[in-house]
Design a protein around this motif. Sequence first.
Motif, PDB file in Angstrom:
ATOM      1  N   ALA A  41      24.712  25.349  -1.488  1.00  0.00           N
ATOM      2  CA  ALA A  41      26.236  24.713  -2.354  1.00  0.00           C
ATOM      3  C   ALA A  41      25.802  24.038  -3.580  1.00  0.00           C
ATOM      4  CB  ALA A  41      26.223  23.813  -1.070  1.00  0.00           C
ATOM      5  N   VAL A  42      24.509  23.812  -3.420  1.00  0.00           N
ATOM      6  CA  VAL A  42      23.985  23.514  -5.444  1.00  0.00           C
ATOM      7  C   VAL A  42      24.113  25.093  -6.369  1.00  0.00           C
ATOM      8  CG1 VAL A  42      24.173  20.578  -4.357  1.00  0.00           C
ATOM      9  CG2 VAL A  42      21.851  22.274  -4.721  1.00  0.00           C
ATOM     10  N   LEU A  43      23.599  25.870  -5.803  1.00  0.00           N
ATOM     11  CA  LEU A  43      22.980  26.924  -6.517  1.00  0.00           C
ATOM     12  C   LEU A  43      23.836  27.321  -7.807  1.00  0.00           C
ATOM     13  CD1 LEU A  43      20.367  28.505  -5.546  1.00  0.00           C
ATOM     14  CD2 LEU A  43      21.893  30.424  -4.901  1.00  0.00           C
ATOM     15  N   SER A  44      24.791  26.996  -7.915  1.00  0.00           N
ATOM     16  CA  SER A  44      25.533  27.629  -8.942  1.00  0.00           C
ATOM     17  C   SER A  44      25.246  26.191  -9.448  1.00  0.00           C
ATOM     18  CB  SER A  44      26.807  28.510  -8.436  1.00  0.00           C
ATOM     19  OG  SER A  44      27.622  27.276  -7.855  1.00  0.00           O
ATOM     20  N   GLY A  45      25.430  25.097  -9.491  1.00  0.00           N
ATOM     21  CA  GLY A  45      26.052  24.234 -10.542  1.00  0.00           C
ATOM     22  C   GLY A  45      24.620  24.511 -10.602  1.00  0.00           C
ATOM     23  N   LEU A  46      23.359  24.258  -9.548  1.00  0.00           N
ATOM     24  CA  LEU A  46      21.537  23.803 -10.496  1.00  0.00           C
ATOM     25  C   LEU A  46      21.671  24.672 -11.004  1.00  0.00           C
ATOM     26  CD1 LEU A  46      20.521  21.628  -9.629  1.00  0.00           C
ATOM     27  CD2 LEU A  46      19.449  22.141  -7.343  1.00  0.00           C
ATOM     28  N   PHE A  47      21.785  25.759 -11.150  1.00  0.00           N
ATOM     29  CA  PHE A  47      21.516  26.552 -11.733  1.00  0.00           C
ATOM     30  C   PHE A  47      22.110  26.440 -13.998  1.00  0.00           C
ATOM     31  CE2 PHE A  47      21.574  30.827 -14.496  1.00  0.00           C
ATOM     32  CZ  PHE A  47      20.645  31.123 -13.616  1.00  0.00           C
ATOM     33  N   GLU A  48      22.399  26.229 -13.512  1.00  0.00           N
ATOM     34  CA  GLU A  48      23.454  25.848 -14.573  1.00  0.00           C
ATOM     35  C   GLU A  48      22.762  23.866 -15.694  1.00  0.00           C
ATOM     36  OE1 GLU A  48      28.055  25.265 -16.247  1.00  0.00           O
ATOM     37  OE2 GLU A  48      27.472  23.698 -15.641  1.00  0.00           O
ATOM     38  N   VAL A  49      22.826  23.600 -14.041  1.00  0.00           N
ATOM     39  CA  VAL A  49      21.863  21.794 -14.888  1.00  0.00           C
ATOM     40  C   VAL A  49      20.391  22.857 -16.062  1.00  0.00           C
ATOM     41  CG1 VAL A  49      21.037  19.607 -13.851  1.00  0.00           C
ATOM     42  CG2 VAL A  49      22.966  20.438 -13.676  1.00  0.00           C
ATOM     43  N   ARG A  67      30.362  20.954  -9.502  1.00  0.00           N
ATOM     44  CA  ARG A  67      30.123  22.460 -10.257  1.00  0.00           C
ATOM     45  C   ARG A  67      30.397  23.098  -9.169  1.00  0.00           C
ATOM     46  NH1 ARG A  67      31.997  22.067 -15.688  1.00  0.00           N
ATOM     47  NH2 ARG A  67      30.500  24.343 -16.069  1.00  0.00           N
ATOM     48  N   THR A  68      29.883  23.561  -8.382  1.00  0.00           N
ATOM     49  CA  THR A  68      30.125  24.420  -7.694  1.00  0.00           C
ATOM     50  C   THR A  68      31.367  25.016  -6.988  1.00  0.00           C
ATOM     51  OG1 THR A  68      27.736  24.614  -6.568  1.00  0.00           O
ATOM     52  CG2 THR A  68      28.814  25.574  -5.151  1.00  0.00           C
ATOM     53  N   TRP A 104      26.036  16.162  -9.162  1.00  0.00           N
ATOM     54  CA  TRP A 104      27.167  17.342 -10.285  1.00  0.00           C
ATOM     55  C   TRP A 104      26.829  18.700  -9.924  1.00  0.00           C
ATOM     56  CZ3 TRP A 104      30.005  17.101 -14.366  1.00  0.00           C
ATOM     57  CH2 TRP A 104      30.055  18.041 -14.894  1.00  0.00           C
ATOM     58  N   PRO A 105      26.375  19.379  -9.209  1.00  0.00           N
ATOM     59  CA  PRO A 105      26.028  20.542  -9.376  1.00  0.00           C
ATOM     60  C   PRO A 105      26.959  21.422  -7.770  1.00  0.00           C
ATOM     61  CG  PRO A 105      23.523  19.868  -9.021  1.00  0.00           C
ATOM     62  CD  PRO A 105      24.559  18.350  -9.324  1.00  0.00           C
ATOM     63  N   LEU A 106      27.177  19.585  -6.958  1.00  0.00           N
ATOM     64  CA  LEU A 106      28.178  20.573  -5.900  1.00  0.00           C
ATOM     65  C   LEU A 106      29.345  21.019  -6.713  1.00  0.00           C
ATOM     66  CD1 LEU A 106      28.469  20.654  -2.952  1.00  0.00           C
ATOM     67  CD2 LEU A 106      28.848  18.487  -3.145  1.00  0.00           C
ATOM     68  N   PHE A 142      22.445  19.111   2.950  1.00  0.00           N
ATOM     69  CA  PHE A 142      23.609  19.812   1.842  1.00  0.00           C
ATOM     70  C   PHE A 142      22.693  20.939   1.938  1.00  0.00           C
ATOM     71  CE2 PHE A 142      25.011  17.855  -2.089  1.00  0.00           C
ATOM     72  CZ  PHE A 142      26.016  17.069  -1.285  1.00  0.00           C
TER      73      PHE A 142
END
Lengths: 280, 324
Positions: free
Chosen positions: A122-130, B54-55, B50-52, A118
């Motif tokens: 690519a996971v930055l925005s989703g992980l930020f939310e988590v 969400r992105t 999950w973060p992917l 990965f």
Amino acid sequence: MNQYQLIKLAKRVGLYALIAVVMVYAIFPFYYAVITSLKPSSELFRVDFWLSSLDFGNYVHIFTQKSFVRAIFNSILVSISVVFIALLLGVTASYALGRVRFRGRTTVMLVVLGVSMFPQVAVLSGLFEVIRSLNLYNNPGGLILSYTIFTLPFTVWVLTTFMRQLPMELEEAAIMDGATPWVTITKVFLPLMWPAMATTGLLAFIAAWNEFLFALTFTLTDSQRTVPVAIALISGGSQHELPWGPIMAASVTVTVPLVVLVMIFQRRIVSGLTAGAVKG
Amino acid sequence: MSIPATEGAPQAVRPRQAGYRGTKVRRQRVRAAWTFLTPMLFALALVAGWPLLRTFYFSFTDASLSDTTSALFIGFENYLVYDDGAWYGLLTDPIWWRSVWNTLFFSVVSVSLEVVFGIIVALLLNAEFKGRMLVRAAVLIPWAIPTIVSAKMWAWMLNDQFGIINHLLMALGIIDSPIPWTASATYSMWAVIMVDVWKTIPFVALLVLAALQMLPKDCYEAAEVDGIHPVKVFFRVTLPLITPALLVAVIFRLLDALRVFDVIYVLTSNSTSTMTMSIYARQQLVEFQDVGYGSAASTLLFLIIALVTVLYLYLGRRQLGVDQ
């Protein structure tokens, strides 16, 4: 001396010359950083190839800064926790993947391998939310959680390869004695796994120690930063007046432990890297 | 092992029961396997899966960093939208295409250089000479140095006024005036490539070296007996034999290079002449707080890398040993 010997000698000299070039190329930047860090600020802008005097002013400067000491502490905390979590989850998962035949094993292996590729962005925005919803923003906990994304797949992958190489008889004996899988792992495999765990733990530690993108994005204040971010954000009066002395001192400080580790565990690191890639 | 017998312990063993016990042990093992995998899979789902997703979702919304929950679904507007006689969106942004080009250029050039120099260093380390272990350890140093630190070290060496590289080049009479390595549009990409190549040669060299050490000796003895030139031996014997390992090293490096962030961020910050896809996406996400648009860029980057990964799995299936 005849012609044959002469050619042989020339080849030998050529080999050693090439080795010398490679050595200088590999070591010189670090050597130059060490020299720069040990210069008084008045001599900083004169190019020297060796030291004429020792001056620890730059080191005193960075170690009297509370935020830098704090950053070192944060880095150690994050890296060790990450290694611990990755090994804990990795050993049990690698037992399942390396020793037990079950349906879906290949799929799980492919998922693990896929995650290790990965791109972090690519996971930055989703992980930020988590991280924000878990209240871990601007907190080493958020970094420990997010670093799992690259340390865990790697640990699982390498430990699985090591697990597979262990002899079947050990486990059969344990089963005959009625040992549960958990007992088999902790009493039979764990004592044999220490070398492999040391290797993967070391590589995970280095990866966590060096990580930059998540550390930059998920922390906000000086007191929560890790060392790479602290170094990247050291700034002077303006863009063109970077305090190179302290920057080099900080760089050397965080690199020396790694260089020492690499020198000591050279063979282990090489076997870990190649197990992850070549033998798979 | 002095473990109390579990339910399936043998008591009066009849032939049928022996078979039954075998499946019971197996079922117990499979159940244990899934129990052991659950925490790992949960962790991966939490930090990756999950973060992917969400992105992907954010890329179709107008989410901003300060508030991601009340985002509105806007379809493909982040990617491409026709509005008032003109096209807008990521796919029309010249800076995005510039960063795509930069990323590809950086990846191809730096990985090629790393492979060539990596092979040379590996061949060298494979030769017999005194102090080989010491040299091997020394060659590993650039790999061990944190990327941020190596970027800073090179930034200092490449400094336009006081850097040792300009100093040396001028002393040798190669250049007349100092080159602003990290600031100029022409040189900054090469400066970045130089630093990346320096840092990752050890990795490639180690993988190649591991492959070299597994090569059969007899081919080389035969070639020597026949008096074949070493260069020819390298291209005809060594290179084909180390190609599988090389392929693995190339893909590993390529995937790393395509997502490059830190070395460029530290050396040249957000300058467009070296901006890569990762830097572009992060700038939109964090600095401009535009999570929707930044996620669209991240999604495209992910798709490109996924494509390369699929190619890797396809080509490298046998080396990976997933299928046993």
